[in-house]
Design a protein around this motif. Structure first.
Motif, mmCIF file in Angstrom:
data_model
loop_
_atom_site.group_PDB
_atom_site.id
_atom_site.type_symbol
_atom_site.label_atom_id
_atom_site.label_comp_id
_atom_site.label_asym_id
_atom_site.label_seq_id
_atom_site.Cartn_x
_atom_site.Cartn_y
_atom_site.Cartn_z
ATOM 1 N N LYS A 93 72.395 63.557 72.696
ATOM 2 C CA LYS A 93 73.828 63.230 72.669
ATOM 3 C C LYS A 93 74.612 63.771 73.856
ATOM 4 O O LYS A 93 75.623 63.201 74.238
ATOM 5 C CB LYS A 93 74.464 63.764 71.387
ATOM 6 N N PHE A 94 74.165 64.903 74.397
ATOM 7 C CA PHE A 94 74.941 65.553 75.441
ATOM 8 C C PHE A 94 74.190 65.563 76.764
ATOM 9 O O PHE A 94 72.981 65.720 76.798
ATOM 10 C CB PHE A 94 75.285 66.994 75.044
ATOM 11 N N SER A 95 74.949 65.424 77.829
ATOM 12 C CA SER A 95 74.385 65.452 79.164
ATOM 13 C C SER A 95 74.525 66.863 79.722
ATOM 14 O O SER A 95 75.617 67.334 79.975
ATOM 15 C CB SER A 95 75.144 64.455 80.047
ATOM 16 N N LEU A 96 73.410 67.542 79.876
ATOM 17 C CA LEU A 96 73.413 68.867 80.485
ATOM 18 C C LEU A 96 73.197 68.684 81.978
ATOM 19 O O LEU A 96 72.298 67.962 82.393
ATOM 20 C CB LEU A 96 72.303 69.728 79.883
ATOM 21 N N THR A 97 74.029 69.354 82.762
ATOM 22 C CA THR A 97 73.932 69.167 84.207
ATOM 23 C C THR A 97 73.818 70.506 84.936
ATOM 24 O O THR A 97 74.306 71.523 84.469
ATOM 25 C CB THR A 97 75.156 68.418 84.770
ATOM 26 N N VAL A 98 73.162 70.467 86.068
ATOM 27 C CA VAL A 98 73.098 71.585 87.001
ATOM 28 C C VAL A 98 73.379 71.008 88.376
ATOM 29 O O VAL A 98 72.764 70.022 88.775
ATOM 30 C CB VAL A 98 71.713 72.279 86.965
ATOM 31 N N ASP A 99 74.332 71.602 89.070
ATOM 32 C CA ASP A 99 74.732 71.112 90.399
ATOM 33 C C ASP A 99 75.110 69.635 90.371
ATOM 34 O O ASP A 99 74.819 68.884 91.295
ATOM 35 C CB ASP A 99 73.622 71.351 91.424
ATOM 36 N N LYS A 101 73.891 67.272 88.647
ATOM 37 C CA LYS A 101 72.786 66.364 88.379
ATOM 38 C C LYS A 101 72.289 66.585 86.954
ATOM 39 O O LYS A 101 72.032 67.718 86.551
ATOM 40 C CB LYS A 101 71.657 66.632 89.385
ATOM 41 N N ARG A 102 72.140 65.509 86.208
ATOM 42 C CA ARG A 102 71.743 65.591 84.808
ATOM 43 C C ARG A 102 70.323 66.144 84.663
ATOM 44 O O ARG A 102 69.407 65.765 85.398
ATOM 45 C CB ARG A 102 71.810 64.214 84.167
ATOM 46 N N LEU A 103 70.157 67.069 83.701
ATOM 47 C CA LEU A 103 68.831 67.595 83.398
ATOM 48 C C LEU A 103 68.065 66.589 82.549
ATOM 49 O O LEU A 103 68.610 66.009 81.616
ATOM 50 C CB LEU A 103 68.925 68.891 82.593
#
Length: 122
Positions: A93-99, A101-103
């Motif tokens: 359900k959720f978009s986790l991102t780093v910098d 960019k989606r994980l």
């Protein structure tokens, strides 16, 4: 307006002395004085305590917004604080991102594994 000016303004509006506020949030009066005069920056834990005490957002304290009341509703805050990233449904359900960019699901699992390994060393 810098963070120290905002802290001092919020404190004065409440009619609190530096000693009063420092006792309420668990820091020394000298530290609070340094924060209010912008000689030192508060750490995350302290800035969080100040924001919670005055019911303002951290972004407001740091000068990123002039809107004091941009804080999460209590039920939303509870949800965020208790979010279990190991739940496959949450990852869907959720978009986790780093910098920015989606994980991927695999990257999220590796991230969780890393945090668990780090905690086991404590």
């Amino acid at each position: 307006m810098k963070y120290g000016d905002r802290i001092a303004l919020l404190r004065e509006k409440r009619g609190l002395t530096q000693e009063d506020l420092s006792v309420k949030i668990g820091i020394s009066r000298a530290s609070l004085s340094h924060y209010e005069t912008n000689r030192r920056e508060p750490d995350y834990e302290t800035i969080n305590k100040i924001a919670n005490f005055f019911n303002v957002s951290i972004d407001y304290l740091l000068g990123r917004t002039n809107h004091q009341q941009t804080v999460l509703e209590e039920d939303v805050r509870d949800f965020v604080e208790n979010l279990d990233l190991t739940d496959e449904g949450i990852l869907q359900k959720f978009s986790l991102t780093v910098d920015g960019k989606r994980l991927s699901a695999e990257e999220a699992r590796r991230f969780i594994a890393f945090v668990r390994a780090e905690r086991s060393l404590e």
